[in-house]
Design an enzyme around this catalytic site. Structure first.
Site, PDB file in Angstrom:
ATOM      1  CG  ASP A   1       0.226  -3.992   2.775  1.00 50.04           C
ATOM      2  OD1 ASP A   1       0.796  -3.477   1.801  1.00 50.04           O
ATOM      3  OD2 ASP A   1      -0.579  -3.378   3.499  1.00 50.04           O
TER       4      ASP A   1
ATOM      5  CB  SER B   1       2.713   1.528   6.586  1.00 52.23           C
ATOM      6  OG  SER B   1       1.508   1.067   7.084  1.00 52.23           O
TER       7      SER B   1
ATOM      8  CG  HIS C   1      -0.556   0.327   2.500  1.00 51.55           C
ATOM      9  ND1 HIS C   1      -0.260  -0.611   3.452  1.00 51.55           N
ATOM     10  CD2 HIS C   1      -0.330   1.520   3.095  1.00 51.55           C
ATOM     11  CE1 HIS C   1       0.116  -0.018   4.570  1.00 51.55           C
ATOM     12  NE2 HIS C   1       0.086   1.277   4.386  1.00 51.55           N
TER      13      HIS C   1
HETATM   14  N1  ARG Z   1      -4.605   0.520   7.629  1.00 46.94           N
HETATM   15  C1  ARG Z   1      -3.300   0.536   7.066  1.00 46.94           C
HETATM   16  C2  ARG Z   1      -2.644   1.929   7.233  1.00 46.94           C
HETATM   17  O1  ARG Z   1      -3.165   2.740   7.930  1.00 46.94           O
HETATM   18  C3  ARG Z   1      -3.299   0.050   5.649  1.00 46.94           C
HETATM   19  C4  ARG Z   1      -4.021   0.913   4.671  1.00 46.94           C
HETATM   20  C5  ARG Z   1      -4.030   0.461   3.234  1.00 46.94           C
HETATM   21  N2  ARG Z   1      -5.039  -0.531   2.931  1.00 46.94           N
HETATM   22  C6  ARG Z   1      -6.322  -0.254   2.582  1.00 46.94           C
HETATM   23  N3  ARG Z   1      -7.145  -1.261   2.333  1.00 46.94           N
HETATM   24  N4  ARG Z   1      -6.834   0.955   2.481  1.00 46.94           N
HETATM   25  O2  ARG Z   1      -2.092   2.560   6.385  1.00 46.94           O
HETATM   26  N1  ASP Z   2      -1.233   1.332   8.041  1.00 49.18           N
HETATM   27  C1  ASP Z   2      -0.477   2.381   8.698  1.00 49.18           C
HETATM   28  C2  ASP Z   2       0.530   3.054   7.780  1.00 49.18           C
HETATM   29  O1  ASP Z   2       0.343   3.110   6.595  1.00 49.18           O
HETATM   30  C3  ASP Z   2       0.141   1.879   9.963  1.00 49.18           C
HETATM   31  C4  ASP Z   2      -0.767   2.041  11.136  1.00 49.18           C
HETATM   32  O2  ASP Z   2      -1.511   3.032  11.172  1.00 49.18           O
HETATM   33  O3  ASP Z   2      -0.704   1.203  12.025  1.00 49.18           O
HETATM   34  O4  ASP Z   2       1.488   3.650   8.209  1.00 49.18           O
END
Ligand code: ARG
Ligand code: ASP
Length: 715
Positions: free
Chosen positions: A220, A650, A85
């Site tokens: 990921d 991330s 991502h």
């Molecule tokens: N939650 C994770 C972060 O905050 C991954 C986000 C990307 N994935 C998604 N399905 N939007 O960045």
């Molecule tokens: N998914 C998040 C990021 O892209 C990490 C988190 O918020 O735990 O940095």
């Protein structure tokens, strides 16, 4: 007797918690505050192995990837791993309906096939340094305004001295709300090439449905390579550039993870708010999160429907949808988590303790009483103005996309009116250049729907005093159902050929006429209203709050003197340590610490894009063609650990006690998403992809096993 027992219990519990996982620590202070504890938990190396200025250390293998992620080096030929991502925008940029790397994945089978990425950079931290003394020099006795001026001046000098040749990026950042300042010096590489990315059915498996959730099965990760000039120094893209030779890269462990194993996450957490006062937490839970969730409900509904109906729109809007959905979902978890923790009560109790301490020290009346009174006043103002600000931001500044072209046009007109000829020429040029990029990911019917649904929300939800008369008249006169016609059919911004011609060769007079273009005029009315009646008050309240936060934070630091305290995250390099562990998300439910390929098959559903397991992966599963990537006959996919992480972490390396890479961090669990505001050691878990799953995908799925040859794999 009972008293003594419960006292000991409390001490033990609080040591237990302190012992574990909360905290994002400063690498150069580990020796002082954390190392003993880390070693007790299973860390086998020294603080210098993590951070050292004179010798290669882990910090030389960790980079800021792009603008908001972390990445790490995994070979001595510049190979870097980060999240899927985090590379998503770049992967998407190379994709089209004909060359759909999102659906098919992308693998360079040799160096020549790697793809260049415009605008992508990685930043290596050369060093960090406490420069508080230098920043505060000569500020004593000055008035607040003069003090701020002097601090700015000092910072400018520090930055200048740190980069005499002008080749580095320097930044001086406040820690502990301005009670300390650190200098960070970075070297930035800009020739970064895409090496590999799985199909999104792996890299984004589970999509927004599984996002922020455990059990998780997302692969990921993506691979890039850093290129440098012949001297290993940063250089613009050139076919003559060579793979960067890092001072240090991470060896990869095949040993896997067991519950209780030491884990360390080393990366760039963006922002946390652990020291916020009660009012700030209250406004977030009660107003800001719900407001923004409500607006984004609409956005996601509209964009999602159009994406499902048309594969072209799916590609165009996939990154945008993911972005909108990501915070939208986190905010929901955050509200839940804070409620469950009784966060407000906890904050009130914390502040009561603080008050008691200050009274005992005879500083309450002279110092802190005023601070808390001012929090009350300023947060009341803030609360009122931030609603308007959130709506403007979600709808006008970052919502309806035609407003973006309107903003660029508006800026050109303003410059024309102010006779800033050079800026006008530059503005026209850069807008012409921007148009194709904008159009690649723009579907006008989708944008019209957004406009039709979002614009009326301003009228219904925002206080009238914050709405421009132009807009109110327009919507009242035209009726919200006819608004689209009035704006999109009449605006020249929707006729991009004509717009391009006008920008390239139109006269100043013709450009000035755009003032009356309906979307430009509408945008301008919002912008002016915001500049006049919202932004200044909001800024003033925020400035006051910030000044008081500095005093409050200094008090906390004094109260906790001798104890390890960590500053709120500010997108600087930090260490979080914890251990591999699952958790109990609710009564009667217990989560294991890892997931496997079998779980991916359980979720398989060809009818849903996010759960449509690629045939090749099914084939590997059916023939059990797992190679060496198994534990007890299963391919491990993700695991959870108790490291305190946030957005920006991330892509961060998750390393074991020997400093070997065991995973790549990418998310947190739903029940713990309030950790930015309040950490709960029982339920806050970070989620990482097991590095062995990444290797399995590279080797077995993609047939790009040649990449493993440059890695150092510890069996
Ligand atoms: N939650 C994770 C972060 O905050 C991954 C986000 C990307 N994935 C998604 N399905 N939007 O960045
Ligand atoms: N998914 C998040 C990021 O892209 C990490 C988190 O918020 O735990 O940095």
């Amino acid at each position: 007797m009972i008293k003594i027992t419960s006292f000991i219990l409390v001490v033990l519990l609080s040591i237990g918690h302190l012992f574990a996982k909360e905290g994002m620590w400063i690498p150069i202070l580990l020796e002082k505050y954390n190392l003993a504890e880390m070693q007790k938990m299973g860390f086998k190396l020294t603080a210098q192995d993590i951070y050292d200025v004179n010798n290669a250390s882990m910090k030389d293998a960790v980079v800021i990837f792009g603008g908001g992620c972390t990445g790490e080096l995994i070979s001595d030929e510049g190979l870097l791993i980060t999240n899927y991502h985090c590379g998503y925008y770049n992967i998407q940029s190379h994709s089209s309906v004909e060359n759909d790397y999102l659906t098919e994945g992308f693998w360079a089978m040799n160096r020549d096939e790697e793809l260049t990425n415009k605008g992508l950079s990685v930043s290596f931290l050369e060093y960090m340094k406490d420069v508080s003394t230098e920043v505060f020099e000569g500020t004593e006795g000055l008035s607040e305004d003069e003090k701020q001026k002097k601090i700015k001046e000092n910072i400018a000098n520090i930055k200048k001295d740190a980069d005499v040749d002008g080749k580095l990026r320097t930044s001086v950042k406040p820690l502990f709300y301005g009670n300390q300042y650190f200098l960070y010096v970075y070297k930035i590489y800009t020739d970064i090439r895409l090496v590999g990315a799985p199909p999104s059915a792996i890299g984004k498996f589970g999509g927004d449905t599984d996002n922020w959730m455990w059990p998780r099965h997302t692969g990921d990760f993506s691979l890039f390579r850093i290129y440098a000039d012949k001297n290993n120094e940063p250089a613009k893209y050139s076919p003559d550039n060579v793979p960067y030779k890092p001072k240090k890269f991470f060896p990869i462990s095949m040993k896997g993870v067991q519950p209780g194993d030491f884990t360390m996450v080393f990366g760039y957490p963006g922002r946390t708010m652990q020291y916020w006062p009660t009012q700030a937490v209250d406004i977030t839970m009660d107003q800001r999160d719900p407001d923004r969730i409500k607006i984004r409900d609409k956005k996601l509904e509209i964009i999602g429907a159009d994406m499902n109906a048309d594969p072209k729109v799916r590609i165009q809007y996939s990154a945008k949808h993911a972005g909108i959905s990501n915070s939208w979902k986190k905010w929901q978890g955050e509200i839940k988590g804070l409620n469950r923790l009784n966060a407000i009560d906890k904050k009130i109790a914390y502040e009561a303790d603080f008050k008691e301490w200050a009274i005992k020290n005879e500083t309450w009346d002279s110092k802190y009483k005023k601070v808390f009174n001012e929090f009350e006043t300023n947060y009341n103002i803030y609360k009122k103005y931030v609603r308007a600000n959130d709506y403007y931001s979600e709808i006008v500044f970052r919502g309806v996309e035609l407003f973006r072209l309107a903003a660029m046009t508006d800026a050109i007109i303003n410059n024309l009116e102010n006779r800033q000829t050079e800026k006008v020429i530059a503005g026209r040029k850069s807008m012409v250049k921007y148009l194709p990029r904008f159009l690649k990911n723009f579907n006008q019917p989708t944008d019209e729907k957004l406009f039709a649904e979002l614009l009326p929300m301003l009228l219904s939800d925002v206080d009238k005093e914050f709405l421009p008369a132009y807009y109110v008249e327009m919507i009242n006169k035209t009726g919200s159902d006819k608004l689209v016609e009035k704006v999109y059919r009449k605006s020249i911004l929707t006729d991009t050929d004509k717009l391009k011609k006008l920008l390239e060769s139109g006269s100043d007079k013709q450009i000035l006429k755009l003032r009356k273009d309906p979307i430009v005029a509408l945008y301008n009315s919002f912008k002016l209203k915001n500049e006049m009646d919202i932004s200044p008050e909001l800024k003033a309240a925020t400035t006051n709050i910030t000044a008081d936060m500095k005093i409050y934070m200094a008090g906390i630091m004094e109260m906790k003197k001798g104890q390890a305290l960590y500053p709120d995250a500010n997108f600087t390099l930090r260490v979080s340590y914890g251990k591999v562990e699952g958790f109990n998300p609710k009564d009667g439910v217990s989560y294991k610490h890892y997931t496997t390929l079998s779980g991916i098959m359980e979720k398989d559903n060809p009818a849903i894009y996010d759960y449509d397991v690629p045939d090749r992966l099914k084939e590997l599963y059916n023939t059990k063609d797992y190679g060496k990537y198994t534990v007890e006959g299963e391919v491990p996919v993700c695991f959870t650990a108790s490291n305190h992480t946030t957005g920006g972490n991330s892509g961060s390396p998750v390393v074991n006690g020997n400093g070997e890479l065991i995973g790549v961090n990418f998310d947190r669990c739903w029940e713990g998403t309030m950790s930015d505001i309040m950490f709960d050691p029982d339920r806050c878990r970070n989620i990482a992809i097991d590095i062995r799953y990444a290797l399995f995908i590279i080797d077995k799925f993609a047939g790009a096993g040649y990449l493993l040859e440059e890695m150092e794999i510890v069996e």
